[in-house]
Scaffold this active site. Structure first.
Site, PDB file in Angstrom:
ATOM      1  N   SER A 226       0.837  -1.198   0.000  1.00 19.81           N
ATOM      2  CA  SER A 226       0.000   0.000   0.000  1.00 19.81           C
ATOM      3  C   SER A 226       0.875   1.253   0.000  1.00 19.81           C
ATOM      4  O   SER A 226       1.782   1.389   0.813  1.00 19.81           O
ATOM      5  CB  SER A 226      -0.913  -0.011   1.229  1.00 19.81           C
ATOM      6  OG  SER A 226      -1.736   1.131   1.253  1.00 19.81           O
ATOM      7  N   GLY A 227       0.586   2.164  -0.922  1.00 19.22           N
ATOM      8  CA  GLY A 227       1.349   3.399  -1.034  1.00 19.22           C
ATOM      9  C   GLY A 227       2.486   3.331  -2.021  1.00 19.22           C
ATOM     10  O   GLY A 227       3.231   4.307  -2.172  1.00 19.22           O
ATOM     11  N   THR A 231      -2.053   2.255  -8.245  1.00 20.39           N
ATOM     12  CA  THR A 231      -3.188   2.858  -8.940  1.00 20.39           C
ATOM     13  C   THR A 231      -2.723   3.797 -10.045  1.00 20.39           C
ATOM     14  O   THR A 231      -3.256   3.770 -11.170  1.00 20.39           O
ATOM     15  CB  THR A 231      -4.073   3.609  -7.925  1.00 20.39           C
ATOM     16  OG1 THR A 231      -4.541   2.698  -6.930  1.00 20.39           O
ATOM     17  CG2 THR A 231      -5.264   4.246  -8.628  1.00 20.39           C
ATOM     18  N   ASN A 273      -1.282   5.617   3.084  1.00 26.59           N
ATOM     19  CA  ASN A 273      -1.457   6.140   1.735  1.00 26.59           C
ATOM     20  C   ASN A 273      -2.651   7.089   1.730  1.00 26.59           C
ATOM     21  O   ASN A 273      -3.686   6.784   2.311  1.00 26.59           O
ATOM     22  CB  ASN A 273      -1.682   4.978   0.751  1.00 26.59           C
ATOM     23  CG  ASN A 273      -1.725   5.432  -0.693  1.00 26.59           C
ATOM     24  OD1 ASN A 273      -1.468   6.589  -0.996  1.00 26.59           O
ATOM     25  ND2 ASN A 273      -2.046   4.518  -1.575  1.00 26.59           N
ATOM     26  N   SER A 276      -5.483   5.302  -1.084  1.00 25.79           N
ATOM     27  CA  SER A 276      -5.346   3.851  -1.062  1.00 25.79           C
ATOM     28  C   SER A 276      -6.584   3.188  -1.661  1.00 25.79           C
ATOM     29  O   SER A 276      -7.718   3.531  -1.319  1.00 25.79           O
ATOM     30  CB  SER A 276      -5.146   3.365   0.378  1.00 25.79           C
ATOM     31  OG  SER A 276      -5.089   1.965   0.432  1.00 25.79           O
ATOM     32  N   SER A 277      -6.365   2.239  -2.569  1.00 26.09           N
ATOM     33  CA  SER A 277      -7.468   1.470  -3.155  1.00 26.09           C
ATOM     34  C   SER A 277      -7.966   0.477  -2.119  1.00 26.09           C
ATOM     35  O   SER A 277      -7.214  -0.386  -1.674  1.00 26.09           O
ATOM     36  CB  SER A 277      -7.012   0.751  -4.420  1.00 26.09           C
ATOM     37  OG  SER A 277      -6.610   1.646  -5.417  1.00 26.09           O
ATOM     38  N   GLY A 500      -2.453  -3.879  -2.063  1.00 26.09           N
ATOM     39  CA  GLY A 500      -1.154  -4.445  -1.736  1.00 26.09           C
ATOM     40  C   GLY A 500      -1.145  -5.079  -0.357  1.00 26.09           C
ATOM     41  O   GLY A 500      -2.110  -5.014   0.412  1.00 26.09           O
ATOM     42  N   GLU A 502      -0.723  -5.629   3.421  1.00 28.60           N
ATOM     43  CA  GLU A 502      -0.963  -4.682   4.504  1.00 28.60           C
ATOM     44  C   GLU A 502      -0.624  -5.305   5.849  1.00 28.60           C
ATOM     45  O   GLU A 502      -0.931  -6.478   6.097  1.00 28.60           O
ATOM     46  CB  GLU A 502      -2.429  -4.220   4.507  1.00 28.60           C
ATOM     47  CG  GLU A 502      -2.802  -3.377   3.298  1.00 28.60           C
ATOM     48  CD  GLU A 502      -4.218  -2.840   3.380  1.00 28.60           C
ATOM     49  OE1 GLU A 502      -4.562  -1.983   2.571  1.00 28.60           O
ATOM     50  OE2 GLU A 502      -4.978  -3.295   4.268  1.00 28.60           O
TER      51      GLU A 502
END
Length: 1070
Positions: A226-227, A231, A273, A276-277, A500, A502
């Protein structure tokens, strides 16, 4: 001591060896070529297997050799021989790569009898081991391939090619700032192949070319924690593919705009993030035969619904809520009774309402424009926004107790009324659905009141259901517009952008599912980059190339194993009435403590050793989130609403209840089971494509540009498998070419031509000529494998030869070539050389004669020119005039050009003047607006002044009453007169002071902050007024008290006299 199996195997190999020697001694010409002998190498030829190949046809027109059929019949053996005795392996029935599920050993044996081993045992062995066979094409050329299936006496063979199974891995580092490397000019550069630098565009270009050339579907696998920028990387890939395949009724622009809607509804700010998605998406872009985009389809996975109702400190809910509250126009705000974000409990619980550098209002305007692009009508937009407002108002609904048993019901407040209005039902209906439920019994329906926790869970479940259904509806609208047209050829490029890995301080059910998906995707990466790479070496006879990498199969078994696995035990507890989060944690520890990747911890915490590290999970709310049920009363309520969307959501839920229990859409399925099923479908679809991997790296935890944390970066590279891929490239043979390709490209470099014409012999001769060490290459059955850097040496030599056109030792080559010719050929060549030399001599003589004639002609011309000087002078004067005319025309053209330039500058100045005039008009309009605001402020100050004067009137009346009380007081209250006088003086002084302050504030020369000063003056006046009233009341009470005392004294004096009068009145007259 050798076992019988070993003895049987040895005897069979001896028999096959004898057959091979006999076949090689008398081989017909229509049989495939035997594998040539290779120099000593770690790659070995598998004895006996390659000579026992039947005659396979690649198409119906191929000839069937009788000799091949004879050899196949000779080599048939009985069942249960060596080739049919395979080692039993543990089959993972939960693997997404098994197209046909195998249940137990009986199912496996049944499949063997009906499919793979039906017919020839040799064919079954070749299919199972994926061994290569020779087959002849219709043009008579023998090529190698792999048997895929058989039908009677025919076999379907996949011919070999030179493509690797996995493309390169791109490392994309998140810069945490805007960089100019993804603009239109960069897109044009890669489209024109003007650069080959690593880039997302280069990966997309490679995937597009392979799809068009090979007709194979491609996929872009974007991974990272994540981050890391997954995306944005996915958007860049879509941008480049849209540029390559654009031009089809604007569908390329629509595909680019999908990210605006999906990010607004599916992304949020987390601790790692800002964007974040919180869901996974799989985008399929379909192309026509001409390479133009003809449609697209988007699939989503596991939207984090709990984020709608529950937030951690410092995080936000989904972007669309804040964008709606900040940017909704006034008319929409009135229809939705909308407030600011801080007024809603669902949004304010985390104390994080804004993101630095992000304008939510501006994002909402862009979101509205995108809805228009996707042809979503205004009515549908209003209904969607009403659903969002309903979710926000549901979060503000409160409950209060109604009895001593902790039963509650919803309060009739603003939140309940607005939520019911947005959904399209009556407030009392929503109140009943949130406060109780009906239980059907034999005697009838029983109404059961909710406790506080049950009511809150029901309210939150309704909010999550509405939001998730709205998200699915929007995705469906997008897919309807991007539906694949009739020109679809089946070619597609898929882009996977999923959450991603986590690991937070507290990890719940969402992180459990997310990390499980990442484990499965990591195995897909390992499968292609490592396992299939290793398998290719082995199938082509290359031994000794081994790369150790962290295989995560044990972790996947921990999740998927039946009946004792994390997912199985989690679903099992859903059907236990006594199960709770604590019993679930104990059950996991009791059953899984023996597994390597599981770690039991204290309380409700357990750990899992993932490929990226250990993660501790807390089982709080695991069962509730895994069930994610909705009360029938709420579904019935939504189906009876006036709005179209609530009815649609309810109908879809009711239709799912009619699905079989095993269906992924059935509500009887748990969330984890649905997610696992969708994940398996995704993996099966990815297996049908050629993958291209993009690994996104997060350089630092602070999200700052220009900062690298070495430990963080190295950990990501290690966990993503990139370091193992680099090690494999260095220790293996990354450059691969078929023997034919290598011979065609580098065969002309040979100085000796006495090699056999087969491609393998030519390839080996080239390597020997350049003294390539044996450890720098490997020779396989079909390909030549080279170490890093070796192909560059051969390319440099090839370029050098092509540029010079000759060798330094060309004479030696000529003599060696001449020694191999026959006498007749040599005589003919000598005669041809003599004729060529005679031709050259004659040509030289002719050129010499022409040179002498030319010199004589020049001498005559020179003599004639001396006799004609005067005409030459005239001609020179004419030439001078012509030159001047040309100069004049050139000067005129230059002046015209300067004039045109001046006209352009004049037009630019006029445009600038117009722009300045427009700016001046705008400034005047702003000044007028400012004057109007100033006038409004003056009117407000006058109004405030009148209000203050009106408020002083009661004080004056009270003061007058105090004066009157003072005048009627006697001399005994002289001390109290001083108190009243002091109050009177204070009132006069404060009155004069406030009037002076008001006059100063309302003067025209005062600054623009006069309204603020007047507001402060008003607050000071109210404070003094409150205090003055208190003291005035106290003084008035004291005065009244003494007045009553005086009246009592007067009454006491009068009362005795009154008695005497009464006595006198009672006497009778004399």
């Amino acid at each position: 001591m050798l076992s019988p199996t070993t003895l049987a195997r040895s005897s069979l190999e001896e028999m096959l060896e004898s057959l091979r020697l006999r076949d090689n001694s008398d081989r017909p010409k229509d049989l495939p070529p035997a594998l040539p002998s290779r120099p000593p190498s770690r790659a070995r030829i598998r004895s006996g297997r390659w000579s026992a190949q039947p005659n396979f046809n690649t198409d119906s027109n191929s000839e069937s050799g009788g000799e091949g059929q004879r050899k196949e019949n000779e080599l048939r053996v009985k069942r249960n021989t060596f080739w049919n005795k395979k080692r039993r392996k543990d089959v993972n029935v939960n693997s997404p790569y098994n197209v046909v599920a195998v249940e137990g050993i009986e199912g496996e044996e049944r499949m063997e009898e009906k499919g793979i081993l039906e017919g020839s045992d040799n064919i079954g062995y070749f299919i199972e081991k994926k061994l290569r066979v020779w087959c002849r094409q219709s043009n008579g050329v023998w090529v190698s391939g792999t048997i895929h299936s058989t039908s009677g006496e025919e076999s379907f063979v996949s011919l070999a090619n030179g493509n690797s199974k996995a493309g390169p891995i791109l490392i994309a580092v998140n810069p945490f700032k805007d960089v100019q490397i993804n603009g239109k000019d960069i897109v044009t550069t890669y489209k024109q192949k003007a650069t080959d630098k690593p880039h997302v565009f280069a990966i997309a270009e490679n995937a597009y070319n392979e799809m068009m050339n090979d007709g194979v579907n491609q996929s872009l696998m974007i991974s990272g924690e994540s981050g890391a920028g997954k995306t944005e990387t996915a958007k860049f890939a879509v941008q480049y593919l849209a540029a390559l395949g654009g031009g089809n009724v604007g569908i390329d622009c629509q595909i680019l705009q999908t990210s605006c809607i999906l990010e607004a509804f599916g992304n949020s700010k987390t601790s790692m993030n800002d964007n974040s998605s919180r869901f996974g998406k799989f985008i399929e872009i379909h192309f026509t035969a001409a390479g133009k985009i003809c449609g697209s389809k988007i699939r989503t996975f596991l939207l984090e619904k709990s984020r709608v109702v529950q937030l951690a400190a410092g995080e936000r809910s989904y972007h669309i809520f804040y964008q709606l509250c900040a940017g909704a126009p006034q008319a929409l705000r009135e229809r939705l009774n909308l407030k600011m974000a801080k007024e809603y409990n669902y949004l304010a619980q985390s104390d994080c309402l804004v993101i630095n550098g992000v304008d939510d209002a501006q994002r909402f305007l862009k979101f509205m424009e995108t809805l228009d692009i996707f042809q979503i009508s205004k009515g549908e937009q209003d209904q969607a926004f009403a659903m969002l407002a309903a979710v926000l108002w549901l979060g503000n609904i409160s409950f209060h107790a109604i009895d001593y048993e902790n039963h509650v019901e919803a309060s009739n407040d603003e939140a309940l009324i607005n939520a019911a209005q947005m959904i399209g039902c009556e407030s009392h209906e929503l109140k009943e659905a949130l406060s109780a439920r009906r239980i059907q019994t034999e005697e009838g329906n029983i109404v059961e009141k909710f406790t506080m926790s049950q009511a809150i869970d029901t309210r939150d479940a309704l909010a999550k259901f509405i939001y998730a259904s709205l998200f699915d509806w929007l995705v469906e609208q997008i897919n309807n517009l991007l539906e694949v047209g009739k020109q679809h050829t089946g070619w597609s490029i898929s882009i996977l952008d999923i959450y991603g890995f986590e690991s937070f301080k507290k990890n719940s059910f969402e992180q459990f599912c997310i990390n499980y998906a990442n484990e499965r995707l990591q195995q897909h990466f390992n499968r292609h980059v490592f396992k299939l790479e290793q398998e290719e070496y082995e199938l082509d006879g290359i031994d000794g190339v081994k790369v150790d990498f962290a295989d995560n199969q044990e972790c996947l078994d921990l999740f998927e194993k039946k009946p004792i696995g994390l997912l199985s035990l989690l679903d099992e507890d859903l059907h236990s009435p006594d199960a709770n989060d604590a019993t679930l944690a104990n059950k996991l520890k009791q059953n899984l403590n023996g597994m390597a990747c599981f770690k039991g911890d204290k309380g409700r915490v357990f750990g899992v050793q993932h490929f990226a590290g250990e993660v501790l999970y807390n089982t709080n709310d695991f069962l509730k989130k895994n069930q994610d049920s909705l009360n029938p009363e709420l579904i019935e309520l939504l189906s009876s609403c006036n709005g179209q969307l609530p009815q649609l959501f309810a109908i879809k839920m009711l239709n799912q209840t009619l699905e079989p229990a095993t269906s992924l859409d059935s509500p009887n399925q748990s969330v984890s089971a649905k997610f696992k099923g969708k994940l398996f479908k995704l993996m099966q679809q990815l297996e049908k494509t050629k993958p291209h991997f993009i690994c996104c790296i997060k350089p630092n935890r602070k999200q700052l540009p220009g900062m690298y944390e070495e430990d963080l970066v190295s950990q990501q590279l290690r966990c993503s498998g990139v370091l193992e891929a680099v090690r494999m490239s260095r220790s293996g043979y990354p450059t691969r070419m078929t023997h034919q390709e290598f011979a065609d490209r580098y065969g002309f470099l040979l100085l000796e031509t006495n090699e056999s014409p087969d491609p393998l012999s030519i390839s080996v001769a080239v390597l020997k000529q350049f003294n390539i060490l044996p450890g720098m290459y490997q020779i396989g059955y079909t390909k030549l494998y080279l170490r890093i850097g070796l192909i560059g040496v051969l390319e440099d030599r090839r370029k050098q030869v092509l540029q010079t056109g000759k060798y330094t030792d060309e004479a030696n080559k000529g003599s060696a070539f001449a020694s191999q010719l026959h006498d007749g050929q040599l005589t003919a060549i000598i005669g041809l050389q003599s004729a060529i030399r005679g031709c050259l001599v004659r040509k030289h003589f002719s050129n010499s004669h022409k040179l002498i004639t030319l010199r004589s002609k020049r001498k005559l011309v020179r003599e004639n020119s001396e006799a004609n000087d005067i005409p030459n002078e005239q001609s020179s004067a004419m030439a001078e005039l012509q030159r001047r005319v040309v100069d004049a025309e050139a000067s005129l053209g230059q002046k015209q050009q300067e004039n045109a330039t001046l006209q352009e500058q004049l037009q630019q100045y006029e445009a600038k003047m117009k722009k300045m005039e427009e700016q001046l008009q705008q400034s005047e309009a702003k000044m007028k607006k400012t004057e109007e605001q100033l006038q409004q402020s003056e009117a407000k100050m006058k109004k405030t002044e009148e209000m203050l004067r009106k408020q002083t009137a009661p004080l004056q009346a009270s003061l007058a009453a105090a004066k009157k009380s003072e005048g009627s007081a006697t001399a005994e209250v002289g001390g109290r007169e001083n108190g009243v006088s002091s109050l009177v003086k204070e009132f006069e002084q404060q009155k004069q002071s406030f009037e002076d302050d008001i006059n100063k504030t309302t003067q025209p020369a005062s600054n623009m902050n006069s309204y603020e000063e007047l507001r402060k003056l008003k607050c000071r006046f109210r404070a003094w007024k409150k205090d003055y009233k208190v003291r005035l009341k106290e003084t008035t009470a004291i005065v009244r008290k003494h007045r009553h005392q005086d009246s009592d004294k007067t009454r006491k004096k009068w009362w005795p006299n009154r008695g005497k009068v009464l006595q006198n009145c009672g006497k009778s007259p004399s």
